[in-house]
Design a protein around this motif. Structure first.
Motif, mmCIF file in Angstrom:
data_model
loop_
_atom_site.group_PDB
_atom_site.id
_atom_site.type_symbol
_atom_site.label_atom_id
_atom_site.label_comp_id
_atom_site.label_asym_id
_atom_site.label_seq_id
_atom_site.Cartn_x
_atom_site.Cartn_y
_atom_site.Cartn_z
ATOM 1 N N ILE A 63 0.859 -1.180 0.000
ATOM 2 C CA ILE A 63 0.000 0.000 0.000
ATOM 3 C C ILE A 63 0.901 1.237 0.000
ATOM 4 O O ILE A 63 1.878 1.293 0.751
ATOM 5 C CB ILE A 63 -0.928 0.001 1.238
ATOM 6 C CG1 ILE A 63 -1.789 -1.268 1.271
ATOM 7 C CG2 ILE A 63 -1.787 1.252 1.288
ATOM 8 C CD1 ILE A 63 -2.693 -1.464 0.088
ATOM 9 N N PRO A 64 0.594 2.241 -0.823
ATOM 10 C CA PRO A 64 1.459 3.428 -0.882
ATOM 11 C C PRO A 64 1.608 4.117 0.477
ATOM 12 O O PRO A 64 0.692 4.107 1.296
ATOM 13 C CB PRO A 64 0.727 4.353 -1.866
ATOM 14 C CG PRO A 64 -0.150 3.459 -2.659
ATOM 15 C CD PRO A 64 -0.528 2.328 -1.743
ATOM 16 N N PHE A 65 2.755 4.732 0.679
ATOM 17 C CA PHE A 65 3.048 5.452 1.908
ATOM 18 C C PHE A 65 1.990 6.535 2.119
ATOM 19 O O PHE A 65 1.585 7.219 1.188
ATOM 20 C CB PHE A 65 4.440 6.081 1.814
ATOM 21 C CG PHE A 65 4.930 6.596 3.127
ATOM 22 C CD1 PHE A 65 5.408 5.727 4.085
ATOM 23 C CD2 PHE A 65 4.899 7.950 3.407
ATOM 24 C CE1 PHE A 65 5.861 6.196 5.306
ATOM 25 C CE2 PHE A 65 5.345 8.425 4.621
ATOM 26 C CZ PHE A 65 5.822 7.552 5.571
ATOM 27 N N GLY A 66 1.513 6.654 3.361
ATOM 28 C CA GLY A 66 0.511 7.663 3.691
ATOM 29 C C GLY A 66 -0.925 7.174 3.587
ATOM 30 O O GLY A 66 -1.852 7.865 3.995
ATOM 31 N N ARG A 67 -1.136 6.004 3.021
ATOM 32 C CA ARG A 67 -2.481 5.425 2.921
ATOM 33 C C ARG A 67 -2.632 4.375 4.012
ATOM 34 O O ARG A 67 -1.657 3.768 4.441
ATOM 35 C CB ARG A 67 -2.678 4.746 1.550
ATOM 36 C CG ARG A 67 -2.393 5.607 0.328
ATOM 37 C CD ARG A 67 -3.541 6.471 -0.140
ATOM 38 N NE ARG A 67 -4.829 5.845 -0.205
ATOM 39 C CZ ARG A 67 -5.328 5.203 -1.268
ATOM 40 N NH1 ARG A 67 -4.631 5.087 -2.362
ATOM 41 N NH2 ARG A 67 -6.543 4.696 -1.217
ATOM 42 N N ILE A 126 9.753 -10.822 8.690
ATOM 43 C CA ILE A 126 9.935 -9.465 9.180
ATOM 44 C C ILE A 126 11.377 -9.066 8.909
ATOM 45 O O ILE A 126 12.313 -9.777 9.284
ATOM 46 C CB ILE A 126 9.641 -9.373 10.687
ATOM 47 C CG1 ILE A 126 8.186 -9.749 10.953
ATOM 48 C CG2 ILE A 126 9.949 -7.975 11.207
ATOM 49 C CD1 ILE A 126 7.837 -9.825 12.419
ATOM 50 N N ILE A 127 11.548 -7.947 8.237
ATOM 51 C CA ILE A 127 12.875 -7.415 7.976
ATOM 52 C C ILE A 127 12.955 -6.097 8.727
ATOM 53 O O ILE A 127 12.176 -5.182 8.466
ATOM 54 C CB ILE A 127 13.114 -7.196 6.464
ATOM 55 C CG1 ILE A 127 12.977 -8.519 5.708
ATOM 56 C CG2 ILE A 127 14.477 -6.557 6.230
ATOM 57 C CD1 ILE A 127 13.036 -8.387 4.208
ATOM 58 N N PHE A 128 13.861 -6.002 9.679
ATOM 59 C CA PHE A 128 14.009 -4.781 10.453
ATOM 60 C C PHE A 128 14.867 -3.791 9.670
ATOM 61 O O PHE A 128 15.932 -4.156 9.156
ATOM 62 C CB PHE A 128 14.644 -5.083 11.808
ATOM 63 C CG PHE A 128 13.737 -5.878 12.702
ATOM 64 C CD1 PHE A 128 12.741 -5.253 13.431
ATOM 65 C CD2 PHE A 128 13.859 -7.256 12.779
ATOM 66 C CE1 PHE A 128 11.894 -5.984 14.249
ATOM 67 C CE2 PHE A 128 13.019 -7.992 13.587
ATOM 68 C CZ PHE A 128 12.029 -7.357 14.320
ATOM 69 N N ASP A 132 13.404 5.429 9.302
ATOM 70 C CA ASP A 132 13.271 6.375 8.191
ATOM 71 C C ASP A 132 13.481 5.695 6.834
ATOM 72 O O ASP A 132 13.553 6.351 5.808
ATOM 73 C CB ASP A 132 14.244 7.543 8.356
ATOM 74 C CG ASP A 132 15.707 7.116 8.340
ATOM 75 O OD1 ASP A 132 15.988 5.902 8.501
ATOM 76 O OD2 ASP A 132 16.568 8.001 8.171
ATOM 77 N N ARG A 133 13.542 4.363 6.827
ATOM 78 C CA ARG A 133 13.749 3.614 5.572
ATOM 79 C C ARG A 133 12.703 2.516 5.398
ATOM 80 O O ARG A 133 12.997 1.448 4.865
ATOM 81 C CB ARG A 133 15.146 3.005 5.556
ATOM 82 C CG ARG A 133 16.225 4.059 5.559
ATOM 83 C CD ARG A 133 17.574 3.463 5.373
ATOM 84 N NE ARG A 133 18.563 4.512 5.517
ATOM 85 C CZ ARG A 133 19.796 4.283 5.846
ATOM 86 N NH1 ARG A 133 20.220 3.065 6.053
ATOM 87 N NH2 ARG A 133 20.642 5.272 5.955
ATOM 88 N N LEU A 134 11.480 2.781 5.836
ATOM 89 C CA LEU A 134 10.435 1.758 5.768
ATOM 90 C C LEU A 134 10.050 1.400 4.332
ATOM 91 O O LEU A 134 9.488 0.343 4.085
ATOM 92 C CB LEU A 134 9.190 2.214 6.538
ATOM 93 C CG LEU A 134 9.381 2.348 8.049
ATOM 94 C CD1 LEU A 134 8.104 2.875 8.680
ATOM 95 C CD2 LEU A 134 9.773 1.020 8.658
ATOM 96 N N MET A 135 10.317 2.266 3.389
ATOM 97 C CA MET A 135 9.974 1.989 1.992
ATOM 98 C C MET A 135 11.103 1.287 1.246
ATOM 99 O O MET A 135 10.948 0.902 0.103
ATOM 100 C CB MET A 135 9.614 3.291 1.267
ATOM 101 C CG MET A 135 8.394 3.995 1.820
ATOM 102 S SD MET A 135 6.887 3.023 1.676
ATOM 103 C CE MET A 135 6.654 3.020 -0.087
ATOM 104 N N ASP A 136 12.252 1.129 1.881
ATOM 105 C CA ASP A 136 13.410 0.528 1.220
ATOM 106 C C ASP A 136 13.423 -0.982 1.390
ATOM 107 O O ASP A 136 13.069 -1.502 2.443
ATOM 108 C CB ASP A 136 14.718 1.081 1.805
ATOM 109 C CG ASP A 136 14.874 2.577 1.559
ATOM 110 O OD1 ASP A 136 14.096 3.127 0.767
ATOM 111 O OD2 ASP A 136 15.768 3.171 2.187
ATOM 112 N N GLN A 137 13.834 -1.677 0.364
ATOM 113 C CA GLN A 137 14.071 -3.122 0.438
ATOM 114 C C GLN A 137 15.568 -3.298 0.563
ATOM 115 O O GLN A 137 16.302 -3.099 -0.399
ATOM 116 C CB GLN A 137 13.550 -3.823 -0.826
ATOM 117 C CG GLN A 137 13.921 -5.291 -0.909
ATOM 118 C CD GLN A 137 13.231 -6.122 0.148
ATOM 119 O OE1 GLN A 137 12.068 -5.959 0.418
ATOM 120 N NE2 GLN A 137 13.976 -7.021 0.753
#
Length: 162
Positions: A63-67, A126-128, A132-137
């Motif tokens: 889901i896109p960030f902010g939704r 779960i990948i910790f 500030d990098r929640l959108m990064d893989q």
């Protein structure tokens, strides 16, 4: 193996306790079925699942960030994810409530949430990552050798690595 019936359900219990008991909803036609018919149906279901699994390619929808990533269903009294990926930040809660999970604008704890997020029948990885990098893989590295537990450094936060 033992087959029992309960209403419109067949309960198939294996002699090997490591194999989970199967509960099949067959319906009113079960009254006319023999144990062999029920076993044949159960085996057909297993074969069909195996065939479907062999051809399944999982794509996790994010889901896109902010939704909103999760939604609450009051009738079921449970949270469900809106996609296949959850981004969250873990905070410290009071000792009696445990950690706080911040998922988008929702604050969930193990004690005060109506129920845990419902995704029955699925697993989860779960990948910790830094908050500030929640959108990064991040790149993944599979550990090929296991270190003794005593050698693991116990630290916290980004930059602390064993």
């Amino acid at each position: 193996m033992r087959i029992a019936t309960a209403g419109e359900y067949a309960v198939i219990e294996y002699a090997d306790s490591s194999i989970m008991t199967a509960r099949l909803k067959i319906g009113p036609e079960m009254e006319k079925m023999t144990d062999q018919d029920i076993l044949d149906l159960h085996n057909d279901i297993i074969r069909t699942r195996e065939e479907m699994a062999a051809g399944y390619e999982h794509v996790a929808v994010e889901i896109p960030f902010g939704r909103p990533q999760i939604e609450y269903h009051p009738r079921a009294d449970q949270w469900t994810p809106r996609g296949g990926v959850l981004r969250c930040v873990i905070g410290d809660g009071e000792p009696e409530e445990g950690p706080i999970f911040y998922i988008a604008d929702e604050e969930l704890t193990l004690r005060n949430s109506a129920t845990p997020i419902h995704y029955a029948g699925w697993g989860m990885r779960i990948i910790f990552v830094p908050d500030d990098r929640l959108m990064d893989q991040p790149p993944l590295r599979f550990e090929t050798r296991m270190r003794p537990i005593a050698d693991v450094h116990h630290g916290s936060g980004p930059g602390i690595r064993p």
